[in-house]
Design an enzyme around this catalytic site. Structure first.
Site, PDB file in Angstrom:
ATOM      1  N   HIS A 101     -10.374 -32.839  35.195  1.00 57.10           N
ATOM      2  CA  HIS A 101     -11.450 -33.838  35.299  1.00 57.10           C
ATOM      3  C   HIS A 101     -12.162 -33.556  36.618  1.00 57.10           C
ATOM      4  O   HIS A 101     -11.515 -33.133  37.584  1.00 57.10           O
ATOM      5  CB  HIS A 101     -10.909 -35.266  35.421  1.00 57.10           C
ATOM      6  N   ASP A 104     -10.257 -34.888  39.468  1.00 59.00           N
ATOM      7  CA  ASP A 104      -8.959 -34.269  39.802  1.00 59.00           C
ATOM      8  C   ASP A 104      -9.145 -33.256  40.920  1.00 59.00           C
ATOM      9  O   ASP A 104      -8.266 -33.069  41.757  1.00 59.00           O
ATOM     10  CB  ASP A 104      -8.369 -33.485  38.621  1.00 59.00           C
ATOM     11  N   GLU A 232     -11.893 -36.569  21.965  1.00 57.55           N
ATOM     12  CA  GLU A 232     -10.435 -36.760  21.871  1.00 57.55           C
ATOM     13  C   GLU A 232     -10.146 -38.171  21.365  1.00 57.55           C
ATOM     14  O   GLU A 232     -10.293 -39.144  22.101  1.00 57.55           O
ATOM     15  CB  GLU A 232      -9.810 -36.534  23.254  1.00 57.55           C
ATOM     16  N   GLU A 268      -4.632 -35.081  20.258  1.00 60.52           N
ATOM     17  CA  GLU A 268      -3.437 -35.240  21.103  1.00 60.52           C
ATOM     18  C   GLU A 268      -2.299 -35.791  20.251  1.00 60.52           C
ATOM     19  O   GLU A 268      -2.464 -36.776  19.530  1.00 60.52           O
ATOM     20  CB  GLU A 268      -3.756 -36.184  22.270  1.00 60.52           C
ATOM     21  N   HIS A 271      -1.506 -39.450  20.735  1.00 61.61           N
ATOM     22  CA  HIS A 271      -2.551 -40.337  20.211  1.00 61.61           C
ATOM     23  C   HIS A 271      -2.438 -40.466  18.690  1.00 61.61           C
ATOM     24  O   HIS A 271      -2.698 -41.532  18.136  1.00 61.61           O
ATOM     25  CB  HIS A 271      -3.934 -39.814  20.593  1.00 61.61           C
ATOM     26  N   ASP A 296      -4.039 -31.448  22.653  1.00 63.90           N
ATOM     27  CA  ASP A 296      -3.285 -31.933  23.812  1.00 63.90           C
ATOM     28  C   ASP A 296      -1.853 -32.100  23.335  1.00 63.90           C
ATOM     29  O   ASP A 296      -1.565 -32.919  22.451  1.00 63.90           O
ATOM     30  CB  ASP A 296      -3.844 -33.273  24.323  1.00 63.90           C
ATOM     31  N   ASP A 307       1.283 -44.434  25.479  1.00 62.12           N
ATOM     32  CA  ASP A 307       1.080 -43.007  25.682  1.00 62.12           C
ATOM     33  C   ASP A 307       2.083 -42.523  26.737  1.00 62.12           C
ATOM     34  O   ASP A 307       1.762 -42.464  27.918  1.00 62.12           O
ATOM     35  CB  ASP A 307      -0.372 -42.823  26.174  1.00 62.12           C
ATOM     36  N   ASP A 309       3.233 -39.634  27.165  1.00 63.34           N
ATOM     37  CA  ASP A 309       2.833 -38.315  27.678  1.00 63.34           C
ATOM     38  C   ASP A 309       4.018 -37.410  27.997  1.00 63.34           C
ATOM     39  O   ASP A 309       4.077 -36.795  29.066  1.00 63.34           O
ATOM     40  CB  ASP A 309       1.982 -38.475  28.954  1.00 63.34           C
ATOM     41  N   ASP A 339      -1.148 -32.060  28.411  1.00 65.19           N
ATOM     42  CA  ASP A 339      -1.614 -33.332  28.974  1.00 65.19           C
ATOM     43  C   ASP A 339      -0.372 -34.226  29.098  1.00 65.19           C
ATOM     44  O   ASP A 339      -0.305 -35.308  28.531  1.00 65.19           O
ATOM     45  CB  ASP A 339      -2.658 -33.933  28.018  1.00 65.19           C
TER      46      ASP A 339
HETATM   47  C1  XLS Z   1      -5.496 -40.088  27.900  1.00 59.92           C
HETATM   48  C2  XLS Z   1      -6.106 -38.829  27.534  1.00 59.92           C
HETATM   49  C3  XLS Z   1      -6.714 -38.062  28.717  1.00 59.92           C
HETATM   50  C4  XLS Z   1      -7.665 -37.010  28.223  1.00 59.92           C
HETATM   51  C5  XLS Z   1      -8.554 -36.447  29.274  1.00 59.92           C
HETATM   52  O1  XLS Z   1      -4.732 -40.669  27.160  1.00 59.92           O
HETATM   53  O2  XLS Z   1      -5.139 -38.064  26.884  1.00 59.92           O
HETATM   54  O3  XLS Z   1      -5.710 -37.521  29.504  1.00 59.92           O
HETATM   55  O4  XLS Z   1      -6.975 -35.944  27.635  1.00 59.92           O
HETATM   56  O5  XLS Z   1      -9.391 -37.391  29.827  1.00 59.92           O
HETATM   57 NI    NI Z   2      -5.362 -36.066  26.336  1.00 57.36          NI
HETATM   58 NI    NI Z   3      -3.310 -39.319  26.160  1.00 60.58          NI
END
Ligand code: XLS
Ligand code: NI
Ligand code: NI
Length: 437
Positions: A101, A104, A232, A268, A271, A296, A307, A309, A339
């Protein structure tokens, strides 16, 4: 100076190695279905979770001690340190891509003009590190969700000044992504959604988002950005209801605004889980509609509804996803972006290696299993035979639009036809899949 003194270049040593920091399945030069593994998977490390997130959660502060996240130091020097650490990591891991990003890489300045200038300057360091290491950019994206100005959304904000600010930020980040030779540009609708309809004009917000995406597509054409724009999907979090709910909702939205050929999807895994889908479904849906873009690769937890992750570790899930990807023609400009976050107690910098190595191995193992499943052909043959009737006379007549309801009623009634059910053989097929893992 080294940030990861405990790790040398990570090497492929095969499934039987005892070395915890070696690849067991990811053998970048191994050719699978005519392509090197590295070119199939196109792995990417993300800046935000791996180098910006300090290990905090809603109940507690950061747990990681990373020199580039030290409090109270000069923000620009830290940003440079972070870039150096990230590229040392990428090089040692041997991941060919990264994702970022705008925020970042560069801390926010006092004005947008200043923020742009800081980013542009730091990107010079990124460009040099890319040239030195041979690392490429899978995608860039603008952070339109962290700053308080975006609390009520970016494009879907009730205030058009926020829309304009977000537009300026995306313009700059798309151009920065182009400057770095990025393969794609991603839009995740971070706060494009709502908490309550009591304060929300849903109709207006949808039109605002549609307009915003049209503007991004126009600017992409104008500057000649070569890669696809990716959306996304995510059903909720941070807002209670996100507009980009899942692949199907995004595709319908894009069609409504006539821009379904301008965007593809960045899917993702976590998601998909939140939206109540198997990840494989999201891939198959995107492939079926020609909008598959990139992945992702972070997973969720079966019992936790947010999430989480987590780094992927389920080769079976990836084998099934790979079957859809390979049947659909492969990754093209997309890749597998981690991600994903370490768990908060995994505080050592070396844990970043364990996490990525495990993720790359799970996906590589899935690829090898999918290769074997496709070569075997039995799964595909079963599906083909199941639908064979649609290649026969009746099926083709129906699909060609040459059969009305009256015709079909006549066809059945004239001969008192009763179709014969056939087994779907789910358990047999599941057993067959297991043999490849
Ligand atoms: C958040 C998203 C984010 C996107 C990028 O849940 O996964 O990380 O991939 O903004
Ligand atoms: Ni993501
Ligand atoms: Ni995410």
């Amino acid at each position: 100076m080294t940030h990861f003194p405990d790790v040398d270049r990570v090497r492929f040593e095969g499934p039987d190695t005892e070395h915890p920091l070696a690849f067991r399945y990811y053998d970048r030069n191994r050719v699978v279905l005519g392509k090197r593994m590295e070119d199939h998977a196109r792995f990417a490390v993300c800046f935000w979770h791996s180098f910006c997130w300090p290990g905090s959660d809603v109940f507690g502060a950061g747990t990681f001690e990373r020199p580039w996240l030290a409090a109270g130091e000069d923000a620009l020097e830290l940003a440079e340190l972070k870039i150096d650490a990230a590229f040392e990591f990428l090089t040692k891991l041997g991941a060919p891509f990264f994702c970022f990003h705008d925020r970042d890489i560069a801390p926010e300045g006092d004005t947008l003009r200043e923020s742009h200038a800081i980013l542009d300057r730091l990107l010079e360091r990124v460009e040099k590190a890319m040239a030195r290491s041979g690392t490429r950019l899978l995608w860039g994206t603008a952070n339109l969700f962290s700053h308080p100005r975006y609390a009520a959304g970016a494009a879907t904000n009730p205030d058009p000044e926020v829309f304009a600010y977000a537009a300026a930020q995306v313009k700059h980040c798309l151009e920065a992504t182009q400057r770095l030779g990025g393969a794609n540009y991603v839009l995740w609708g971070g706060r494009e959604g709502y908490e309550t309809l009591l304060n929300t004009n849903l109709r207006r917000e949808l039109d605002q988002l549609g307009r915003f995406l049209c503007l991004v597509a126009e600017h992409k054409q104008k500057i000649g950005f070569a890669g696809p724009l990716l959306i996304e999907p995510k059903p909720f979090e941070p807002t209670k209801h996100q507009y980009d709910h899942d692949g199907a909702a995004v595709f319908a939205f894009l069609q409504n605004y006539g821009i379904e050929r301008e965007f593809k999807l960045n899917l993702e895994v976590n998601h998909a889980t939140l939206a109540g889908h198997d990840f494989q479904h999201e891939v198959a849906y995107a492939m079926a509609n020609g909008i598959f873009g990139s992945i992702d690769a972070n997973r969720g937890d079966a019992r936790l509804g947010w999430d989480t992750d987590q780094f992927p570790n389920d080769a079976r899930e990836w084998a099934l996803a790979w079957c859809e990807i390979l049947r659909g023609g492969g990754m093209h400009s997309g890749g597998f972006n981690f991600d994903a976050k370490l768990r908060r107690q995994s505080i050592d910098a070396t844990d970043l290696f364990h996490a990525h190595i495990g993720g790359m191995d799970a996906i590589a193992r899935g690829l090898l299993a999918a290769e074997a499943m496709l070569a075997d052909g039995r799964l595909q043959r079963f599906v083909d035979e199941r639908y064979a009737g649609w290649d026969g006379a009746l099926g083709r007549e129906i699909l060609a639009g040459r059969q009305s309801l009256e015709d079909l009623a006549g066809h059945v009634l004239a001969n008192d036809l009763e179709p014969h059910p056939r087994s779907g053989r789910q358990e047999m097929l599941e057993n067959l899949v297991s043999r490849f893992l």
